[in-house]
Design a protein around this motif. Structure first.
Motif, short mmCIF file in Angstrom:
data_model
loop_
_atom_site.label_atom_id
_atom_site.label_comp_id
_atom_site.label_asym_id
_atom_site.label_seq_id
_atom_site.Cartn_x
_atom_site.Cartn_y
_atom_site.Cartn_z
N GLY A 145 2.31 1.65 -3.41
CA GLY A 145 1.24 2.13 -4.28
C GLY A 145 1.00 3.61 -4.12
N GLU A 146 1.06 4.11 -2.90
CA GLU A 146 0.90 5.54 -2.62
C GLU A 146 2.03 6.34 -3.26
N LYS A 185 1.50 6.37 -7.00
CA LYS A 185 0.36 7.24 -7.32
C LYS A 185 0.79 8.71 -7.28
N ASN A 186 1.57 9.09 -6.26
CA ASN A 186 2.04 10.47 -6.16
C ASN A 186 2.98 10.83 -7.31
N THR A 213 0.83 -1.20 0.00
CA THR A 213 0.00 0.00 0.00
C THR A 213 0.86 1.25 0.00
N ILE A 256 7.15 1.36 -12.56
CA ILE A 256 5.76 0.95 -12.28
C ILE A 256 5.49 -0.45 -12.80
N GLN A 305 4.55 -3.19 -10.15
CA GLN A 305 3.09 -3.18 -10.07
C GLN A 305 2.51 -4.44 -9.42
N GLN A 313 3.07 9.37 -10.34
CA GLN A 313 2.28 9.39 -11.56
C GLN A 313 1.45 10.67 -11.65
N SER A 314 0.90 11.09 -10.52
CA SER A 314 0.11 12.32 -10.47
C SER A 314 0.96 13.53 -10.82
N LYS A 335 -3.87 -2.74 -4.94
CA LYS A 335 -4.74 -1.81 -5.65
C LYS A 335 -5.81 -1.24 -4.72
N ASP A 336 -6.51 -2.11 -4.04
CA ASP A 336 -7.54 -1.68 -3.09
C ASP A 336 -7.54 -2.66 -1.93
#
Length: 177
Positions: A11-12, A15-16, A8, A106, A110, A18-19, A115-116
């Motif tokens: 993943g965070e 995500k940061n 997790t 990634i 990955q 990629q953002s 993911k969730d």
């Protein structure tokens, strides 16, 4: 299990990164800092598949840096093992160079990203329904009650048997009285 522990966090981070790449005009933090224990650092290094089986010393840190490359953004992974030294160890993600393209970073990692967490752990599926739980409690109470009743019967029978089998011997004086 390791994936859930630090996947997790990875993943965070992804995500940061990629953002920041997808929305370069949007204001975003220049830096994200996470405080962690040595066990979390070990887990992060493991989930990135670079752990060397050495426990990090107190105040160690892992740095995941996103750089603007000439062609495309890349990630540098660095490890700082001591606070009193300026030395940084470059960590190579398997399948990448020290300047790992973000898309490769990634793609390689990955599989270790959660993911969730709520969907993957799915706690609702593991919970017994109210009816099942009631049956378990009722069954346990009946079993406990049965054990107690059987134990009382055994104790009562032993006491009764002992009192019936004990008969004082008659003495000669008793026979003549």
């Amino acid at each position: 299990m390791l994936m859930f522990f630090t996947g997790t966090l990875l993943g965070e981070v992804i995500k940061n990164m990629q953002s920041a790449v997808d929305s370069p005009t949007q204001p975003s933090p220049k830096m994200h800092l996470y405080s962690a224990h040595d066990t979390t650092l070990v887990s992060l290094l493991r989930v990135m598949e670079v752990y060397n089986n050495r426990t990090p010393v107190y105040s160690s840190s892992v740095l995941l840096e996103l750089w603007k490359g000439e062609e495309k953004p890349y990630v540098k992974v660095l490890f700082k093992n001591q606070t009193d030294s300026d030395d940084l160890i470059i960590i190579h993600i398997p399948g990448c160079t020290d300047k790992c393209a973000l898309e490769d970073f990634i793609k390689i990692l990955q599989k270790n990203v959660v993911k969730d967490i709520h969907t993957e752990c799915n706690p609702e599926q593991d919970k017994p329904s109210g009816i099942n739980m009631s049956l378990v409690v009722l069954g346990s109470m009946v079993a406990l009650l049965t054990i107690v009743v059987v134990a009382l019967i055994v104790v009562h029978c032993r006491n009764r048997q002992t009192s019936q089998s004990y008969r004082p011997l008659s003495t000669m004086d008793d026979e003549y009285s």
